[in-house]
Design an enzyme around this catalytic site. Sequence first.
Site, PDB file in Angstrom:
ATOM      1  N   HIS A 203      58.552  42.889  24.127  1.00  0.00           N
ATOM      2  CA  HIS A 203      59.159  41.680  24.688  1.00  0.00           C
ATOM      3  C   HIS A 203      60.190  42.034  25.752  1.00  0.00           C
ATOM      4  CE1 HIS A 203      58.457  40.169  20.293  1.00  0.00           C
ATOM      5  NE2 HIS A 203      57.327  40.333  20.954  1.00  0.00           N
TER       6      HIS A 203
ATOM      7  N   GLU B 230      39.243  41.145  29.889  1.00  0.00           N
ATOM      8  CA  GLU B 230      40.045  42.284  29.426  1.00  0.00           C
ATOM      9  C   GLU B 230      39.270  43.196  28.484  1.00  0.00           C
ATOM     10  OE1 GLU B 230      44.413  40.669  28.855  1.00  0.00           O
ATOM     11  OE2 GLU B 230      42.964  39.116  28.306  1.00  0.00           O
TER      12      GLU B 230
ATOM     13  N   ASP C 276      44.659  45.878  29.862  1.00  0.00           N
ATOM     14  CA  ASP C 276      43.856  45.916  28.632  1.00  0.00           C
ATOM     15  C   ASP C 276      42.461  46.471  28.889  1.00  0.00           C
ATOM     16  OD1 ASP C 276      45.175  45.274  26.272  1.00  0.00           O
ATOM     17  OD2 ASP C 276      45.254  43.150  26.754  1.00  0.00           O
TER      18      ASP C 276
ATOM     19  N   ARG D 298      47.575  51.867  25.452  1.00  0.00           N
ATOM     20  CA  ARG D 298      48.597  51.827  26.504  1.00  0.00           C
ATOM     21  C   ARG D 298      50.015  51.802  25.946  1.00  0.00           C
ATOM     22  NH1 ARG D 298      49.953  46.371  28.734  1.00  0.00           N
ATOM     23  NH2 ARG D 298      49.082  44.748  27.392  1.00  0.00           N
TER      24      ARG D 298
ATOM     25  N   CYS E 222      44.509  41.357  37.904  1.00  0.00           N
ATOM     26  CA  CYS E 222      45.912  41.234  37.518  1.00  0.00           C
ATOM     27  C   CYS E 222      46.276  42.411  36.630  1.00  0.00           C
ATOM     28  CB  CYS E 222      46.105  39.914  36.762  1.00  0.00           C
ATOM     29  SG  CYS E 222      47.704  39.758  35.992  1.00  0.00           S
TER      30      CYS E 222
END
Length: 748
Positions: free
Chosen positions: A365, A607, A631, A641, A678
């Site tokens: 976060h 993804e 992803d 990742r 993206c």
Amino acid sequence: MPDRSEDDSRKLLRRLRDSLAEPGHGQERLNRITSLIADSMHTEVCSIYLFRDEETLELCATEGLRPESVHKTRLRLGEGLVGRVARSAIPVNTANAPSEKGFRFMPETGEEIYSSFLGVPIQRVGEKLGVLVVQSRAARQYSDDEVYALEVVAMVLAEMTELGAFNGEGEGEALGALHKQPVMIRGGTGQEGSAEGQVWLHEPRVVITNPVSDDAEAELVRIRAAVGELRVSVDDLLAAQSLDKDQKQVLEAYRMFAHSRGWLRRMEEDIQAGLSAEAAVEKEQSATRARLSQVPDAYLRDRLHDLDDLSNRLLRILTGQGRDTGAELPENPVLVARNIGPAELLEYGRKLRGVVLSEGSVGSHAAIVARALAIPLVIHAEGITIEALNGDHILVDGDQGFVHLRPEELVATAFRDKIAMQTQAQQRYAGLRDKPALSQDGRLISLQMNAGLMADLPSLEGSGADGVGLFRTELQFLIRNKMPKRDELARLYARVMDAANGRRVAFRTLDIGSDKVLPYMKPQDEPNPAMGWRAIRVGLDKPGVLRMQAQALIRAAAGRPLSIMFPFIAEYAEYLDARAHVLRQVDREAALGHAIPAQLEIGAMLETPSLAFAPRAFFEAADFISIGGNDLKQFFFAADRENERVRRRYDTLNASFLDLIRHIVARCAETGTTLSFCGEDAGRPVEAVVLAAMGLQNLSMRPASIGPVKSLIRRSDLGALHRIIDAECAKGVETVRPAVMDFLAKQS
């Protein structure tokens, strides 16, 4: 009545304190201490070994060994009995040292005549400082009381080291000034960028100025009163009406620690031995930390956080040093913390120059908010919360994942030169703001920005972005302690569209799960959460939130065009199901007499590799597709990742990965489906120009990347680059990067 061992321990500590109070520089003090301990414990040898760096211990003072070996004898971490104590943070007590596993004979010290050995760690709340050793000629096992007494002495030495008792000038000084020496810490990149400033600790260190006490009874009264206050505060938390079942279970475990009789009993014993209440808390915190860190069970190791929090609360009660110390935020603050929640980070906002976390992850976060605020972030900077003090000069290199604490002037000068060059480059890029990303061969690429907060939207104008290619809606859920209401979200989404001023905004529905767990959502214990119950899977299994989000977006649009996309679609059926949920809400809103979008686009994030091979009908049904590069790459290469060991191991310009991109581009071209990319790679100029050459006409990235990406696209012939890539792939190369870099160098 105290027993004799306690009385002896208190006498030793008082002699130690008085010795430390005498004038003299660091080496003199250490020499006095070794003599004093050897005399008090009736041993021929007392030695102090201190860390010179993370892997090296140095003999810094001794009584009994050869004086010429001081500052000459060094051991690696884990080497010999001293190195074993340092690595494990567990005492070694033996009557026959040479027979012990791992024993290393150091002839320069003259220790061959000493048989018995007792070594204890010098440590302070996870910070390993060194090892304290006593040795005797007689082959004897030291008693439990003697081991305990030496541990208490080591605790005081650690506290006095923290206070700078052994600092000094001059050659061969025992210990350079703690928290004053330059330190470089290697971490990981959470958010790129560079920053210089002063440390601001999210949780300031509690400073103990009185490790030794003369009045055990008074200290016992203090510790019992403080523990009582702590227990009441935990009980009050448990009594809160707003807690759900799972939150109560967590706090019950927390309460169990606070009410542990063993914890209080051990601290009382430490006080009887001569420590102050504060030093007793830290001694038990350090000892329990050392024990728990050796436990293989992950659940028990995680309890370290509960223990640390309780101990720190207790220390703040005892010292009155609360989190709010009254200190003012420095002019250029760099936040340093173990970890931090999104709401807390947002409270600091754009005042911060950078953030350094000793934990954290690229998908945490905090990392998401740092990216939204364009604040350089370094994660996994182990030891930073121990090394740093408020106000320390700090350099944060988010590009390379380095932190320089109290840097030397040469390092600081070189770093400032780097920042100056970056600033000059950004000024050049600002001149491109209103110019199109038009390649040398006439191909126009749309560059859009990623966003997740209202604070991001001013960058839309300043960066020259064509729109918002990804608006992360989960941030509004993550920064709250309870589920946001539909009307709140509708107002927020409306403000986002207003700020976009007619530019397209692609809203991604709630992407939670994996590393993004809502504070009010029961965490799922999954062995591999990145491939578990997350994103659209949560939305389809619990459709209430998906419906509520759709209603909020439709109302926010108020008759304007609306673009919605679903995260982590793995198969055609999931897209159809999610799309149906949105369309039902459009019909419902229309039936209620509310305005519906003038144009509705419903897309999907690609993804998972499975979606690249979905039926043609999926590509026909989707209004647009956005490749979620982060992803997609981790699943394609099976490289987590969140794992620093493997996340940078595989190259985006790997020929096999580019073949997958080529396949997706071709399938979208067949059906005329709008395609965008993206992810982090969209904001890296070399990767971005390759993606554009491969046929991606829409790239979405952080605002600061738009200028560099646009600059390179405008200088490049994308058609020629595509031919280079195809030719390299036809040769069977593993990566096209060398050929691409050679081509771009000639274009400049």
